[in-house]
Motif scaffolding. Structure first.
Motif, PDB file in Angstrom:
ATOM      1  N   ARG A 316       0.815  -1.222   0.000  1.00 22.84           N
ATOM      2  CA  ARG A 316       0.000   0.000   0.000  1.00 22.84           C
ATOM      3  C   ARG A 316       0.847   1.270   0.000  1.00 22.84           C
ATOM      4  O   ARG A 316       0.379   2.346   0.398  1.00 22.84           O
ATOM      5  N   ASP A 317       2.074   1.132  -0.433  1.00 18.89           N
ATOM      6  CA  ASP A 317       2.978   2.289  -0.441  1.00 18.89           C
ATOM      7  C   ASP A 317       2.418   3.415  -1.305  1.00 18.89           C
ATOM      8  O   ASP A 317       2.514   4.594  -0.947  1.00 18.89           O
ATOM      9  N   GLY A 318       1.806   3.031  -2.436  1.00 18.09           N
ATOM     10  CA  GLY A 318       1.261   4.038  -3.342  1.00 18.09           C
ATOM     11  C   GLY A 318       0.059   4.760  -2.784  1.00 18.09           C
ATOM     12  O   GLY A 318      -0.336   5.814  -3.303  1.00 18.09           O
ATOM     13  N   ALA A 319      -0.534   4.213  -1.705  1.00 23.04           N
ATOM     14  CA  ALA A 319      -1.719   4.838  -1.113  1.00 23.04           C
ATOM     15  C   ALA A 319      -1.393   5.664   0.122  1.00 23.04           C
ATOM     16  O   ALA A 319      -2.264   6.389   0.632  1.00 23.04           O
ATOM     17  N   MET A 320      -0.162   5.577   0.620  1.00 27.12           N
ATOM     18  CA  MET A 320       0.172   6.185   1.907  1.00 27.12           C
ATOM     19  C   MET A 320      -0.039   7.700   1.933  1.00 27.12           C
ATOM     20  O   MET A 320      -0.545   8.252   2.914  1.00 27.12           O
ATOM     21  N   ASP A 321       0.351   8.380   0.879  1.00 26.36           N
ATOM     22  CA  ASP A 321       0.195   9.841   0.862  1.00 26.36           C
ATOM     23  C   ASP A 321      -1.281  10.227   0.926  1.00 26.36           C
ATOM     24  O   ASP A 321      -1.668  11.149   1.668  1.00 26.36           O
ATOM     25  N   LYS A 322      -2.105   9.516   0.156  1.00 28.31           N
ATOM     26  CA  LYS A 322      -3.545   9.789   0.161  1.00 28.31           C
ATOM     27  C   LYS A 322      -4.146   9.477   1.530  1.00 28.31           C
ATOM     28  O   LYS A 322      -5.002  10.215   2.046  1.00 28.31           O
ATOM     29  N   LEU A 323      -3.708   8.365   2.117  1.00 27.09           N
ATOM     30  CA  LEU A 323      -4.203   8.004   3.451  1.00 27.09           C
ATOM     31  C   LEU A 323      -3.799   9.049   4.479  1.00 27.09           C
ATOM     32  O   LEU A 323      -4.598   9.446   5.340  1.00 27.09           O
ATOM     33  N   ASP A 324      -2.545   9.509   4.389  1.00 29.62           N
ATOM     34  CA  ASP A 324      -2.071  10.561   5.314  1.00 29.62           C
ATOM     35  C   ASP A 324      -2.919  11.827   5.184  1.00 29.62           C
ATOM     36  O   ASP A 324      -3.282  12.453   6.188  1.00 29.62           O
ATOM     37  N   GLU A 325      -3.219  12.191   3.946  1.00 31.91           N
ATOM     38  CA  GLU A 325      -3.991  13.409   3.708  1.00 31.91           C
ATOM     39  C   GLU A 325      -5.384  13.292   4.331  1.00 31.91           C
ATOM     40  O   GLU A 325      -5.868  14.238   4.987  1.00 31.91           O
ATOM     41  N   ALA A 326      -6.017  12.133   4.139  1.00 36.99           N
ATOM     42  CA  ALA A 326      -7.364  11.930   4.700  1.00 36.99           C
ATOM     43  C   ALA A 326      -7.320  11.870   6.224  1.00 36.99           C
ATOM     44  O   ALA A 326      -8.193  12.422   6.909  1.00 36.99           O
ATOM     45  N   ILE A 327      -6.296  11.226   6.771  1.00 34.57           N
ATOM     46  CA  ILE A 327      -6.147  11.135   8.230  1.00 34.57           C
ATOM     47  C   ILE A 327      -5.925  12.515   8.839  1.00 34.57           C
ATOM     48  O   ILE A 327      -6.543  12.879   9.855  1.00 34.57           O
ATOM     49  N   ASP A 328      -5.063  13.304   8.208  1.00 33.28           N
ATOM     50  CA  ASP A 328      -4.786  14.649   8.726  1.00 33.28           C
ATOM     51  C   ASP A 328      -6.033  15.515   8.711  1.00 33.28           C
ATOM     52  O   ASP A 328      -6.272  16.317   9.638  1.00 33.28           O
ATOM     53  N   ALA A 329      -6.854  15.336   7.662  1.00 35.14           N
ATOM     54  CA  ALA A 329      -8.090  16.125   7.561  1.00 35.14           C
ATOM     55  C   ALA A 329      -9.045  15.782   8.709  1.00 35.14           C
ATOM     56  O   ALA A 329      -9.679  16.675   9.297  1.00 35.14           O
ATOM     57  N   ILE A 330      -9.131  14.507   9.044  1.00 29.03           N
ATOM     58  CA  ILE A 330     -10.012  14.091  10.151  1.00 29.03           C
ATOM     59  C   ILE A 330      -9.460  14.576  11.485  1.00 29.03           C
ATOM     60  O   ILE A 330     -10.198  15.095  12.336  1.00 29.03           O
ATOM     61  N   LYS A 331      -8.172  14.428  11.675  1.00 30.95           N
ATOM     62  CA  LYS A 331      -7.563  14.843  12.950  1.00 30.95           C
ATOM     63  C   LYS A 331      -7.738  16.344  13.187  1.00 30.95           C
ATOM     64  O   LYS A 331      -7.947  16.787  14.323  1.00 30.95           O
ATOM     65  N   LEU A 332      -7.649  17.120  12.125  1.00 33.34           N
ATOM     66  CA  LEU A 332      -7.825  18.565  12.240  1.00 33.34           C
ATOM     67  C   LEU A 332      -9.245  18.885  12.715  1.00 33.34           C
ATOM     68  O   LEU A 332      -9.437  19.756  13.585  1.00 33.34           O
ATOM     69  N   ILE A 333     -10.229  18.177  12.172  1.00 38.75           N
ATOM     70  CA  ILE A 333     -11.613  18.401  12.597  1.00 38.75           C
ATOM     71  C   ILE A 333     -11.809  17.970  14.042  1.00 38.75           C
ATOM     72  O   ILE A 333     -12.501  18.637  14.823  1.00 38.75           O
ATOM     73  N   LEU A 334     -11.180  16.860  14.437  1.00 36.84           N
ATOM     74  CA  LEU A 334     -11.347  16.334  15.792  1.00 36.84           C
ATOM     75  C   LEU A 334     -10.757  17.249  16.866  1.00 36.84           C
ATOM     76  O   LEU A 334     -11.107  17.123  18.039  1.00 36.84           O
ATOM     77  N   GLU A 335      -9.896  18.174  16.467  1.00 34.24           N
ATOM     78  CA  GLU A 335      -9.369  19.144  17.440  1.00 34.24           C
ATOM     79  C   GLU A 335     -10.500  20.010  17.993  1.00 34.24           C
ATOM     80  O   GLU A 335     -10.393  20.589  19.075  1.00 34.24           O
ATOM     81  N   GLU A 336     -11.587  20.075  17.260  1.00 36.38           N
ATOM     82  CA  GLU A 336     -12.737  20.886  17.649  1.00 36.38           C
ATOM     83  C   GLU A 336     -13.765  20.070  18.434  1.00 36.38           C
ATOM     84  O   GLU A 336     -14.784  20.603  18.878  1.00 36.38           O
ATOM     85  N   SER A 337     -13.491  18.791  18.639  1.00 35.44           N
ATOM     86  CA  SER A 337     -14.455  17.893  19.262  1.00 35.44           C
ATOM     87  C   SER A 337     -14.820  18.321  20.679  1.00 35.44           C
ATOM     88  O   SER A 337     -13.955  18.702  21.472  1.00 35.44           O
ATOM     89  N   SER A 338     -16.110  18.271  20.985  1.00 31.21           N
ATOM     90  CA  SER A 338     -16.605  18.565  22.332  1.00 31.21           C
ATOM     91  C   SER A 338     -17.641  17.508  22.673  1.00 31.21           C
ATOM     92  O   SER A 338     -18.771  17.532  22.186  1.00 31.21           O
ATOM     93  N   LEU A 339     -17.269  16.551  23.517  1.00 37.44           N
ATOM     94  CA  LEU A 339     -18.129  15.409  23.800  1.00 37.44           C
ATOM     95  C   LEU A 339     -19.286  15.746  24.730  1.00 37.44           C
ATOM     96  O   LEU A 339     -20.315  15.080  24.717  1.00 37.44           O
ATOM     97  N   SER A 340     -19.121  16.783  25.526  1.00 43.56           N
ATOM     98  CA  SER A 340     -20.141  17.106  26.527  1.00 43.56           C
ATOM     99  C   SER A 340     -21.233  18.037  26.004  1.00 43.56           C
ATOM    100  O   SER A 340     -22.309  18.126  26.579  1.00 43.56           O
ATOM    101  N   ASP A 341     -20.975  18.711  24.900  1.00 46.94           N
ATOM    102  CA  ASP A 341     -21.927  19.685  24.360  1.00 46.94           C
ATOM    103  C   ASP A 341     -22.603  19.108  23.121  1.00 46.94           C
ATOM    104  O   ASP A 341     -22.008  19.032  22.044  1.00 46.94           O
ATOM    105  N   LYS A 342     -23.869  18.716  23.256  1.00 41.40           N
ATOM    106  CA  LYS A 342     -24.578  18.091  22.140  1.00 41.40           C
ATOM    107  C   LYS A 342     -24.873  19.076  21.020  1.00 41.40           C
ATOM    108  O   LYS A 342     -25.096  18.680  19.881  1.00 41.40           O
ATOM    109  N   LYS A 343     -24.886  20.366  21.366  1.00 37.83           N
ATOM    110  CA  LYS A 343     -25.263  21.363  20.365  1.00 37.83           C
ATOM    111  C   LYS A 343     -24.070  21.876  19.565  1.00 37.83           C
ATOM    112  O   LYS A 343     -24.241  22.618  18.600  1.00 37.83           O
TER     113      LYS A 343
END
Length: 408
Positions: A316-343
């Motif tokens: 899967r060497d040829g997929a690693m860069d794409k996987l990294d890009e998708a992982i980084d995008a998710i991690k960036l969004i998760l920095e905003e995660s707030s588990l206690s606030d439903k709204k």
């Protein structure tokens, strides 16, 4: 009571109105399944060798048949001698009676009424022994090397010399028994028949550098072969009288073909690089109130694109860069995660969904420790959808981890 129900309904409606809706996106992508057992990378060929041990069973059957026939002939010859001796003795007694009768007739003796003396009746001979009819055994049909090669192909390898050797020892079909069951009533009654059998095959896989990688006897448990239904038990008996040899030939061919289909699957599971498809869910969020989920949608798109590239190569060497890009995008969004606030925009539900997506991507990078940790976070989020998703992927990730660890 009505007030309580009304309040509960209002609160439930309020909760639904203030919760994000998740898009369950079923996606399918291809990948190369790594074998459970690693073969030395220098070998890309496999050679199939077949040992026809059922031929020895044929020879044994013929030898036993000949021995039984020889013994039966000897016994027949003994009985025929006894029969002939008994017949000669009876003939001698009868001839003496005839001699006496003829002499008396010639001398003018008659019965009291003046009629001619009755000629003695011939003796009652014992039944003549029948020549033995010893039925020849039904021999196992040849299953050629070509038959085997047509049904076994190791994915990711070429058929040829100089690589690993796959040896099949073909044993005779054994323990054949016919099982009957009755179905229906009246004119709709049917008798169903199936043949139970065992057909063991000894399979050995060996590498020039690694030695024996697999040596096992497969199919030692009973299998079943469906026979034709009959309207009466006697129709089945007629069938077996008329076509018994044909039935055994069909059964054996079916059993060997079915066995090698299974053998092929087992060998490819353990040693082959099989092209497979995976169908799973990658989640996104529907538009909700004033929140902008463009980044979540983009991370979903990146994840799908990355997963579509994992089939390009085994590591899967040829997929690693794409996987990294998708992982980084998710991690960036998760920095905003707030588990206690439903709204909040990235609340517990969205967070759990993103963790599921993240775990899938990490698994295809070979980061199984991280993937497992992420699955546990999603599983413990309290979100039912995430729990169900994690339950459905756990065994798959565990299997893929075994394969990855065997190679990298």
């Amino acid at each position: 009571m009505k007030k309580i129900l009304l309040t509960a309904t209002i609160l439930l409606g309020f909760g639904i109105a203030h919760s994000q809706n998740i898009n369950d996106n079923k996606i399918t992508f291809k990948y190369i399944q790594l074998p459970l057992i690693k073969i030395d990378d220098q070998f890309t060929n496999y050679q199939i060798l077949v040992e026809h041990d059922y031929n020895q069973a044929n020879e044994d059957s013929l030898a036993l048949f000949q021995a039984r026939k020889d013994l039966a002939v000897v016994e027949f010859q003994r009985k025929i001698v006894l029969y002939q001796t008994s017949r000669d003795s009876l003939d001698k007694i009868h001839l003496r009676k005839l001699s006496t009768w003829q002499k008396n007739v010639n001398s003018g003796l008659t019965k009291p009424d003046g009629s001619v003396l009755d000629k003695p009746f011939p003796p009652n001979y014992p039944a003549q022994p029948a020549y033995p009819n010893i039925k020849a055994p039904h021999l196992h049909k040849a299953y050629t090397n070509q038959n085997v090669k047509q049904r076994v192909a190791l994915a990711g390898f070429e058929d040829g010399l100089g690589g690993i050797q796959i040896t099949f020892k073909l044993l005779p079909i054994q323990n054949i028994s016919i099982v009957k069951s009755k179905k229906g009533t009246g004119s709709s009654t049917k008798y169903s028949y199936s043949a139970r059998y065992t057909l063991p095959i000894v399979v050995t896989v060996a590498s020039p550098t690694q030695g024996t990688l697999l040596e096992t006897t497969m199919f030692t448990s009973a299998k079943s072969y469906k026979m034709s239904d009959q309207k009466s038990e006697y129709d089945h008996q007629i069938y077996m009288l008329e076509r018994k040899d044909e039935f055994y030939d069909k059964l054996e061919l079916y059993a060997r073909n079915a066995a090698f289909s299974d053998v092929n699957n087992v060998l490819n599971n353990k040693f082959g690089f099989v092209n497979k498809s995976r169908r799973t869910e990658v989640y996104s969020v529907k538009s909700f109130k004033n929140y902008d989920y463009t980044d979540v949608t983009q991370s979903y798109t990146l994840a799908v694109q990355a997963l579509q590239t994992v089939s390009a190569d085994r590591d899967r060497d040829g997929a690693m860069d794409k996987l990294d890009e998708a992982i980084d995008a998710i991690k960036l969004i998760l920095e905003e995660s707030s588990l206690s606030d439903k709204k909040t925009r990235i609340n517990a539900k969205v967070t759990a969904m993103l963790q599921c997506n993240l775990a899938e991507l990490l698994a295809w990078q070979g980061e199984y420790d991280k993937a497992d940790a992420t699955v546990n976070i999603a599983k413990n989020s309290g979100e039912g959808k995430a729990k169900r998703h994690c339950k459905s992927v756990t065994s798959f990730y565990a299997d893929q981890r075994k394969r990855w660890d065997a190679h990298y």
